[in-house]
Design a protein around this motif. Structure first.
Motif, PDB file in Angstrom:
ATOM      1  N   VAL A 219       0.878  -1.318  -0.099  1.00  0.00           N
ATOM      2  CA  VAL A 219       0.172   0.143  -0.020  1.00  0.00           C
ATOM      3  C   VAL A 219       0.970   1.242  -0.001  1.00  0.00           C
ATOM      4  N   ILE A 220       2.101   1.180   0.970  1.00  0.00           N
ATOM      5  CA  ILE A 220       2.853   2.608   0.977  1.00  0.00           C
ATOM      6  C   ILE A 220       3.405   2.513  -0.500  1.00  0.00           C
ATOM      7  N   GLU A 221       4.048   1.560  -1.004  1.00  0.00           N
ATOM      8  CA  GLU A 221       4.639   1.642  -2.356  1.00  0.00           C
ATOM      9  C   GLU A 221       3.722   2.347  -3.556  1.00  0.00           C
ATOM     10  N   LYS A 222       2.429   1.895  -3.263  1.00  0.00           N
ATOM     11  CA  LYS A 222       1.751   2.431  -4.356  1.00  0.00           C
ATOM     12  C   LYS A 222       0.931   3.988  -4.129  1.00  0.00           C
ATOM     13  N   LEU A 223       1.179   4.306  -2.917  1.00  0.00           N
ATOM     14  CA  LEU A 223       0.431   5.455  -2.445  1.00  0.00           C
ATOM     15  C   LEU A 223       1.254   6.681  -2.188  1.00  0.00           C
ATOM     16  N   GLU A 224       2.541   6.327  -1.798  1.00  0.00           N
ATOM     17  CA  GLU A 224       3.480   7.490  -1.489  1.00  0.00           C
ATOM     18  C   GLU A 224       3.986   8.398  -2.306  1.00  0.00           C
ATOM     19  N   MET A 225       3.705   8.041  -3.853  1.00  0.00           N
ATOM     20  CA  MET A 225       3.897   8.856  -4.934  1.00  0.00           C
ATOM     21  C   MET A 225       2.677   9.921  -5.003  1.00  0.00           C
ATOM     22  N   LEU A 226       1.781   9.739  -4.534  1.00  0.00           N
ATOM     23  CA  LEU A 226       0.661  10.737  -4.308  1.00  0.00           C
ATOM     24  C   LEU A 226       0.988  12.018  -3.768  1.00  0.00           C
ATOM     25  N   GLU A 227       0.342  13.057  -4.186  1.00  0.00           N
ATOM     26  CA  GLU A 227       0.917  14.587  -3.763  1.00  0.00           C
ATOM     27  C   GLU A 227       0.599  14.649  -2.241  1.00  0.00           C
ATOM     28  N   ASN A 228      -0.742  14.264  -1.977  1.00  0.00           N
ATOM     29  CA  ASN A 228      -1.268  14.516  -0.688  1.00  0.00           C
ATOM     30  C   ASN A 228      -0.969  13.094   0.215  1.00  0.00           C
ATOM     31  N   VAL A 229       0.032  12.337  -0.068  1.00  0.00           N
ATOM     32  CA  VAL A 229       0.122  11.312   0.996  1.00  0.00           C
ATOM     33  C   VAL A 229       1.878  11.482   1.402  1.00  0.00           C
ATOM     34  N   ARG A 230       1.950  11.335   2.878  1.00  0.00           N
ATOM     35  CA  ARG A 230       3.367  11.283   3.168  1.00  0.00           C
ATOM     36  C   ARG A 230       3.547   9.862   3.884  1.00  0.00           C
ATOM     37  N   ALA A 231       4.973   9.322   3.402  1.00  0.00           N
ATOM     38  CA  ALA A 231       5.559   8.339   4.340  1.00  0.00           C
ATOM     39  C   ALA A 231       6.639   8.628   4.902  1.00  0.00           C
ATOM     40  N   VAL A 232       7.046   8.387   6.180  1.00  0.00           N
ATOM     41  CA  VAL A 232       7.860   8.401   7.136  1.00  0.00           C
ATOM     42  C   VAL A 232       8.365   6.953   7.590  1.00  0.00           C
ATOM     43  N   ARG A 233       9.706   6.753   7.555  1.00  0.00           N
ATOM     44  CA  ARG A 233      10.210   5.489   7.860  1.00  0.00           C
ATOM     45  C   ARG A 233      11.199   5.496   9.028  1.00  0.00           C
ATOM     46  N   PHE A 234      10.978   4.858   9.996  1.00  0.00           N
ATOM     47  CA  PHE A 234      11.850   4.910  11.224  1.00  0.00           C
ATOM     48  C   PHE A 234      12.902   3.771  11.281  1.00  0.00           C
ATOM     49  N   SER A 235      13.914   4.077  11.967  1.00  0.00           N
ATOM     50  CA  SER A 235      15.153   3.225  12.005  1.00  0.00           C
ATOM     51  C   SER A 235      15.416   2.788  13.493  1.00  0.00           C
ATOM     52  N   ARG A 236      16.543   2.155  13.576  1.00  0.00           N
ATOM     53  CA  ARG A 236      16.890   1.815  15.027  1.00  0.00           C
ATOM     54  C   ARG A 236      17.478   3.101  15.485  1.00  0.00           C
ATOM     55  N   GLU A 237      18.087   3.811  14.949  1.00  0.00           N
ATOM     56  CA  GLU A 237      18.632   5.154  15.658  1.00  0.00           C
ATOM     57  C   GLU A 237      17.407   5.965  15.914  1.00  0.00           C
ATOM     58  N   ASP A 238      16.313   6.048  15.740  1.00  0.00           N
ATOM     59  CA  ASP A 238      15.224   6.668  16.202  1.00  0.00           C
ATOM     60  C   ASP A 238      14.268   6.125  17.406  1.00  0.00           C
ATOM     61  N   VAL A 239      14.896   4.798  17.895  1.00  0.00           N
ATOM     62  CA  VAL A 239      14.440   4.194  19.123  1.00  0.00           C
ATOM     63  C   VAL A 239      14.552   5.300  20.507  1.00  0.00           C
ATOM     64  N   VAL A 240      13.479   5.603  20.948  1.00  0.00           N
ATOM     65  CA  VAL A 240      13.342   6.246  22.281  1.00  0.00           C
ATOM     66  C   VAL A 240      12.972   5.561  23.206  1.00  0.00           C
ATOM     67  N   ARG A 241      12.931   4.133  23.341  1.00  0.00           N
ATOM     68  CA  ARG A 241      12.998   3.505  24.586  1.00  0.00           C
ATOM     69  C   ARG A 241      14.289   3.284  25.200  1.00  0.00           C
ATOM     70  N   HIS A 242      14.389   2.122  25.976  1.00  0.00           N
ATOM     71  CA  HIS A 242      15.590   1.910  26.513  1.00  0.00           C
ATOM     72  C   HIS A 242      16.652   1.547  25.290  1.00  0.00           C
ATOM     73  N   PRO A 243      17.904   2.047  25.477  1.00  0.00           N
ATOM     74  CA  PRO A 243      18.866   1.712  24.435  1.00  0.00           C
ATOM     75  C   PRO A 243      19.036   0.506  23.872  1.00  0.00           C
ATOM     76  N   LEU A 244      18.861  -0.382  24.797  1.00  0.00           N
ATOM     77  CA  LEU A 244      19.063  -1.982  24.690  1.00  0.00           C
ATOM     78  C   LEU A 244      18.017  -2.433  23.406  1.00  0.00           C
ATOM     79  N   VAL A 245      16.907  -1.639  23.272  1.00  0.00           N
ATOM     80  CA  VAL A 245      15.883  -2.256  22.343  1.00  0.00           C
ATOM     81  C   VAL A 245      16.620  -1.698  20.773  1.00  0.00           C
ATOM     82  N   ALA A 246      17.194  -0.837  20.643  1.00  0.00           N
ATOM     83  CA  ALA A 246      17.972  -0.713  19.298  1.00  0.00           C
ATOM     84  C   ALA A 246      18.755  -1.587  18.974  1.00  0.00           C
ATOM     85  N   GLU A 247      19.660  -2.003  20.141  1.00  0.00           N
ATOM     86  CA  GLU A 247      20.768  -3.119  19.883  1.00  0.00           C
ATOM     87  C   GLU A 247      19.821  -4.547  19.733  1.00  0.00           C
TER      88      GLU A 247
END
Length: 252
Positions: A219-247
């Motif tokens: 769904v994201i692959e087909k819709l993110e090209m539309l003008e009024n749709v945004r897609a933001v992808r999070f990675s391990r560097e964005d973890v705000v829980r315990h630092p061990l979660v990212a590891e």
């Protein structure tokens, strides 16, 4: 009675003599700088009433919600996707930008079957929708939350009951979307009405469906090209829980 009063007076006089005549309250601690949190264990994170991004990805989600009616926030666990979406929903409601908040997530068990649950529909669904309640309680007092839910201003509904609805003047959050099939997501996304915003959150790496059944990536692959749709992808560097979660995300 006179002897008892005399004994009390004698105790007060001895306390005054010990702590000073001008101090009529006994001190609990001798050290004025005493704190329940040791100096070597100060907490970096604390509760903030005003919503503030903790990293660049969170800021991108907040900006995307303000700019587009449909936003996908997907990626690693513990990055604050659900909390951000609900906090922005409460913000929009308080500002008068929408008239109601609708929260929905699939009632899918995480690898184990709980069997038949007792109670009415609300009681049966409560364990699945608990994370949404937790995020709401962090932004709204329990008393106000109960009142808003009783009035229908805030609605927490399973995906099964969303078909056929048109959600006008509403803020919709679809949580745990990785547990939705392509058909379910298509049905949910087409519920969007006038003056409404929708935020879809999920972690494609933690789907509880059979392999290949989750439709969020397609769904994201087909819709993110539309003008009024945004897609933001999070990675391990964005973890705000315990630092061990990212590891653990990398290790697992």
């Amino acid at each position: 009675m006179t002897k008892r009063s005399a004994r009390r007076a004698a105790r007060r006089n001895s306390e005054f003599a010990q702590y000073g005549d001008d101090n009529n309250v006994r001190r609990l601690f001798d050290e004025p700088k005493w704190s329940p949190i040791p100096d070597d264990n100060n907490r970096d994170q604390k509760y903030r009433k005003n919503l503030r991004a903790q990293n660049e990805s969170q800021q991108q989600v907040m900006d995307a919600i303000d700019e587009a009616p449909l936003v996908f926030a997907v990626g690693a666990a513990g990055t604050g996707k659900t909390y951000l979406a609900i906090a922005k929903a409460v913000e929009a409601l308080d500002a008068g930008n929408v008239r109601r908040i609708i929260l929905s997530r699939p009632a899918v068990e995480a690898g184990e079957s709980l069997g038949y649950l007792p109670g009415d529909m609300e009681e049966k669904l409560s364990p699945y929708l608990r994370p949404l309640y937790d995020a709401l309680c962090d932004r709204i007092s329990s008393k106000r939350l109960k009142a808003l839910m009783a009035e229908g201003v805030i609605e927490i509904a399973p995906i099964a009951y969303m078909r056929g609805r048109t959600l006008n003047n509403a803020y919709i959050v679809i949580d745990e979307a990785q547990n939705c099939t392509y058909g379910q997501l298509k049905m949910l996304l087409t519920r969007l009405g006038w003056n409404s915003s929708m935020v879809v959150t999920g972690d494609p790496a933690q789907s509880d469906l059979l392999p290949g059944m989750s439709g969020i990536n397609d769904v994201i692959e087909k819709l993110e090209m539309l003008e009024n749709v945004r897609a933001v992808r999070f990675s391990r560097e964005d973890v705000v829980r315990h630092p061990l979660v990212a590891e653990m995300i990398d290790a697992l």
